[in-house]
Design an enzyme around this catalytic site. Sequence first.
Site, mmCIF file in Angstrom:
data_model
loop_
_atom_site.group_PDB
_atom_site.id
_atom_site.type_symbol
_atom_site.label_atom_id
_atom_site.label_comp_id
_atom_site.label_asym_id
_atom_site.label_seq_id
_atom_site.Cartn_x
_atom_site.Cartn_y
_atom_site.Cartn_z
ATOM 1 C CE1 TYR A 125 41.437 48.445 2.968
ATOM 2 C CE2 TYR A 125 39.838 46.969 4.001
ATOM 3 C CZ TYR A 125 41.088 47.180 3.444
ATOM 4 O OH TYR A 125 41.983 46.145 3.350
ATOM 5 C CG MET A 154 38.225 38.806 4.609
ATOM 6 S SD MET A 154 39.244 38.254 3.228
ATOM 7 C CE MET A 154 38.361 38.972 1.841
ATOM 8 C CE LYS A 168 15.176 24.547 9.616
ATOM 9 N NZ LYS A 168 14.079 24.872 8.691
ATOM 10 N NE ARG A 200 9.436 26.214 3.088
ATOM 11 C CZ ARG A 200 9.969 26.477 4.261
ATOM 12 N NH1 ARG A 200 10.643 27.599 4.450
ATOM 13 N NH2 ARG A 200 9.826 25.648 5.278
#
EC number: 5.1.1.1
Length: 391
Positions: A276, A324, A47, A145
């Site tokens: 930054y 990023m 999965k 669940r």
Amino acid sequence: MAAVAVTPISLTPGVLAEALVDLGAIEHNVRLLCEQARGAQVMAVVKADGYGHGAVQTARAALAAGAAELGVATVDEALALRAAGISAPVLAWLHPPGIDFRPALLAGVQIGLSSQRQLDELLTAVRDTGRTATVTVKVDTGLNRNGVPPAQYPSMLTALRRAVAEQAIVPRGLMSHMVYADQPANPVNDVQAQRFTDMLAQAREQGVRFEVAHLSNSSATMSRPDLAFDMVRPGIAVYGLSPVPELGDMGLVPAMTVKCTVALVKSIRAGESVSYGHTWTAQRDTNLALLPVGYADGIFRSLGGRLQVSINGRRRPGVGRICMDQFVVDLGPGRPDVAEGDEAILFGPGSNGEPTAQDWADLLGTIHYEVVTSPRGRITRTYREAHTVES
């Protein structure tokens, strides 16, 4: 001497950043899981795109190494395996309301059921397609669940028995999922196993006979042979990550190495700051390497100033904030021993001293599952067969 999977880690030409998946390691891990299963069948769970390793490729490797069946969460994941030509039994067990089960039935996908509503939706698809459904009932033994709760189980058995009489379904399996995935000795595991055994007996008493029963996850497969039943359902161990990190690697070989090329090398003076917010300031003249991956590619921003990467066999500290698209590592003073175009390993098996997915998980306060399912964006997934050496 034991055979160990080893993968060459040079970057694929033309690839900026890479998640290299060692299919030989996958095969090694599945063979080990088959041995640990002690006669029980193995369902390899692929999965979430094979836990970030690629569902199709890892499924093929797992089947080649002895897995009998495949497990996925959704019907779409199962259909993707079928579209790739994989014909082995595939079970899908997580379904939203209103799902159309017809494509799954036409593709021979086994359906996991957690409620009578899902059974009713499946029977609609059976009538529409004329195909008998092969089903596994998932029961809730304590995780609270997915799964049929004990209070609803008797009515579910009645509905199943009626569907069997109508030749609408074949009751293939009964399954449940363990609460303590990383604590094989936790007493709750035994409580769940007893509940599961009782529900299996209850089904037989009501005239519903399942062909297989499976409860064990990776941890139980590796350390609790008494919980194997007819089949085990390992996930994370397929990919070489220890289901119980406190017990070491358990003989597993991590399959994923994430790496990139060094895009730029530059020098700065003492007192200059990086990235930054200038959260890191050089205490002496030093050299920096720029790595062209960032949080858009799954490099967690919270690792800024905390992670290490391996370049030319040495660990180098990341400095400043992760951006990023890029982040910076400190190479130290003097003549740089790293050149533009060199390889930087973010994490891998750890066999050559590089950081591991578990190292990242420890820094992040999470589990290695999250780490290996995170690479994305401009990180290209590639595959190589392992060379085998004797240790």
